[in-house]
Motif scaffolding. Structure first.
Motif, PDB file in Angstrom:
ATOM      1  N   SER A 196      41.856  80.693  65.917  1.00  0.00           N
ATOM      2  CA  SER A 196      41.477  79.310  66.203  1.00  0.00           C
ATOM      3  C   SER A 196      40.248  79.287  67.101  1.00  0.00           C
ATOM      4  CB  SER A 196      42.654  78.559  66.828  1.00  0.00           C
ATOM      5  OG  SER A 196      43.209  79.293  67.918  1.00  0.00           O
ATOM      6  N   ASP A 197      40.443  79.326  68.413  1.00  0.00           N
ATOM      7  CA  ASP A 197      39.303  79.258  69.335  1.00  0.00           C
ATOM      8  C   ASP A 197      38.362  80.456  69.193  1.00  0.00           C
ATOM      9  OD1 ASP A 197      40.334  76.917  70.300  1.00  0.00           O
ATOM     10  OD2 ASP A 197      41.225  77.803  72.089  1.00  0.00           O
ATOM     11  N   LEU A 198      38.898  81.613  68.869  1.00  0.00           N
ATOM     12  CA  LEU A 198      38.069  82.819  68.755  1.00  0.00           C
ATOM     13  C   LEU A 198      37.172  82.792  67.533  1.00  0.00           C
ATOM     14  CD1 LEU A 198      40.717  85.517  69.773  1.00  0.00           C
ATOM     15  CD2 LEU A 198      38.835  84.631  71.169  1.00  0.00           C
ATOM     16  N   TYR A 199      37.357  81.843  66.650  1.00  0.00           N
ATOM     17  CA  TYR A 199      36.479  81.693  65.477  1.00  0.00           C
ATOM     18  C   TYR A 199      35.046  81.356  65.896  1.00  0.00           C
ATOM     19  CZ  TYR A 199      34.812  79.815  60.971  1.00  0.00           C
ATOM     20  OH  TYR A 199      34.093  79.561  59.821  1.00  0.00           O
ATOM     21  N   ARG A 200      34.914  80.504  66.920  1.00  0.00           N
ATOM     22  CA  ARG A 200      33.627  80.167  67.545  1.00  0.00           C
ATOM     23  C   ARG A 200      32.588  79.712  66.522  1.00  0.00           C
ATOM     24  NH1 ARG A 200      31.680  85.152  70.357  1.00  0.00           N
ATOM     25  NH2 ARG A 200      32.959  86.236  68.842  1.00  0.00           N
ATOM     26  N   ASP A 201      32.978  78.764  65.666  1.00  0.00           N
ATOM     27  CA  ASP A 201      32.067  78.220  64.653  1.00  0.00           C
ATOM     28  C   ASP A 201      31.484  79.308  63.754  1.00  0.00           C
ATOM     29  OD1 ASP A 201      32.370  75.547  65.481  1.00  0.00           O
ATOM     30  OD2 ASP A 201      30.851  75.792  67.041  1.00  0.00           O
ATOM     31  N   GLY A 202      32.254  80.352  63.523  1.00  0.00           N
ATOM     32  CA  GLY A 202      31.831  81.425  62.633  1.00  0.00           C
ATOM     33  C   GLY A 202      31.280  82.635  63.335  1.00  0.00           C
ATOM     34  N   LEU A 203      30.906  82.491  64.600  1.00  0.00           N
ATOM     35  CA  LEU A 203      30.340  83.616  65.333  1.00  0.00           C
ATOM     36  C   LEU A 203      31.350  84.751  65.486  1.00  0.00           C
ATOM     37  CD1 LEU A 203      27.690  84.409  66.811  1.00  0.00           C
ATOM     38  CD2 LEU A 203      28.718  83.544  68.920  1.00  0.00           C
ATOM     39  N   GLY A 204      32.636  84.411  65.511  1.00  0.00           N
ATOM     40  CA  GLY A 204      33.663  85.426  65.687  1.00  0.00           C
ATOM     41  C   GLY A 204      34.041  86.163  64.417  1.00  0.00           C
ATOM     42  N   CYS A 205      33.487  85.768  63.275  1.00  0.00           N
ATOM     43  CA  CYS A 205      33.828  86.426  62.009  1.00  0.00           C
ATOM     44  C   CYS A 205      33.411  87.904  62.044  1.00  0.00           C
ATOM     45  CB  CYS A 205      33.136  85.726  60.847  1.00  0.00           C
ATOM     46  SG  CYS A 205      33.777  84.083  60.496  1.00  0.00           S
ATOM     47  N   GLY A 206      34.341  88.761  61.649  1.00  0.00           N
ATOM     48  CA  GLY A 206      34.063  90.191  61.630  1.00  0.00           C
ATOM     49  C   GLY A 206      34.393  90.907  62.922  1.00  0.00           C
ATOM     50  N   ALA A 207      34.722  90.181  63.988  1.00  0.00           N
ATOM     51  CA  ALA A 207      35.079  90.817  65.254  1.00  0.00           C
ATOM     52  C   ALA A 207      36.437  91.498  65.129  1.00  0.00           C
ATOM     53  CB  ALA A 207      35.118  89.778  66.380  1.00  0.00           C
TER      54      ALA A 207
END
Length: 270
Positions: A84-95
């Motif tokens: 949810s919050d860790l998605y960061r508008d897509g910036l978190g993808c692949g983390a």
């Protein structure tokens, strides 16, 4: 806050013997250092909750909001998660994150490493794991069955470096691309624990560069892309503000095609 502590200590010094004052100064410096370490601890675990995809198979979803497609369901052997919050508008993808549940009756100390491929939340959770990843937090198969019966569990998590041995960063051209008018792609197999915060697409002839848009998730797009072979520049950034530009060795060919993948020739661990 640190200045306030030092001011109070200074007032105490005025009423104390030199040796006592020296001892207090040493203890105070250690206390302040520990405060700073706690505030900047990037390896510390954060407490939260996790659920799992109730209607999925063992792996993740091939329609995840990061735009990875089927790659997002199978990467990391299917140990993936929506956040949810860790998605960061897509910036978190692949983390990548280490996630472990906290019930000592069922849960292992190691937990599971997951890759973020989707956006979602519910039941006050930060993670919605694939069934495979959810079960791998358990000590045994029987313990995994108990976790599934609970449905939602308390966890602790921390971000860790992604690792893809024998893999270079790979560019996957999105199937919705339309040569030569519209180019969209995602970036696969990014190692390390930094975020890709900007991408430039450059002509190899005169090196004129164009800053791309993050369309959604991990999908980078541009209308009227430059012609000919194309060179990428990727900006890697961390939470401390440190930034590094990475330029792949290999170019995207001038006759790129939707659905194709291109090996960048480089890998990172920044």
């Amino acid at each position: 806050m640190h200045y306030q502590i030092l001011f109070v200590v200074f007032l105490v010094f005025a009423t104390m013997a030199p040796l006592q004052a020296l001892a207090i100064l040493f203890a105070t410096s250690l206390f302040i250092q520990n405060l700073g370490d706690a505030a900047t601890c990037s390896d510390c675990f954060v407490h939260s909750r996790a659920a799992y995809y109730p209607n999925s198979d063992e792996q993740g979803s091939d329609t995840g909001r990061c735009g990875f497609g089927t790659f997002g369901a199978t990467i990391n052997d299917g140990d993936v998660s929506a956040v949810s919050d860790l998605y960061r508008d897509g910036l978190g993808c692949g983390a990548c994150y280490q996630v472990r549940c906290t019930n000592s009756n069922y849960c292992s100390d190691k937990g599971v490493t997951v890759v973020i491929t989707d956006h979602g939340g519910g039941h006050q959770t930060d993670f919605i794991l694939s069934r495979r990843a959810f079960g791998r937090m358990a000590q045994t198969t029987d313990a995994a069955a108990s976790l599934f019966a609970l449905g939602v569990v308390d966890i602790e998590y921390r971000r860790i470096s992604c690792s893809y041995p024998n893999k270079n960063i790979t560019i996957k051209i999105d199937e919705n691309s339309n040569y030569p008018n519209y180019l969209a792609f995602v970036i696969w197999y990014q190692q390390g624990k930094k975020d890709i915060t900007a991408v430039q697409l450059c002509e190899t002839q005169n090196f004129v560069c164009k800053l791309l848009d993050r369309s959604y998730g991990a999908v980078w797009t541009t209308t009227s892309p430059p012609s000919g072979p194309l060179s990428l520049r990727m900006l890697f950034s961390d939470e401390d503000g440190e930034e590094t530009w990475v330029v792949p060795l290999n170019n995207i060919p001038g006759n790129w095609k939707p659905g194709e993948t291109y090996d960048s020739g480089v890998q990172v661990n920044v």
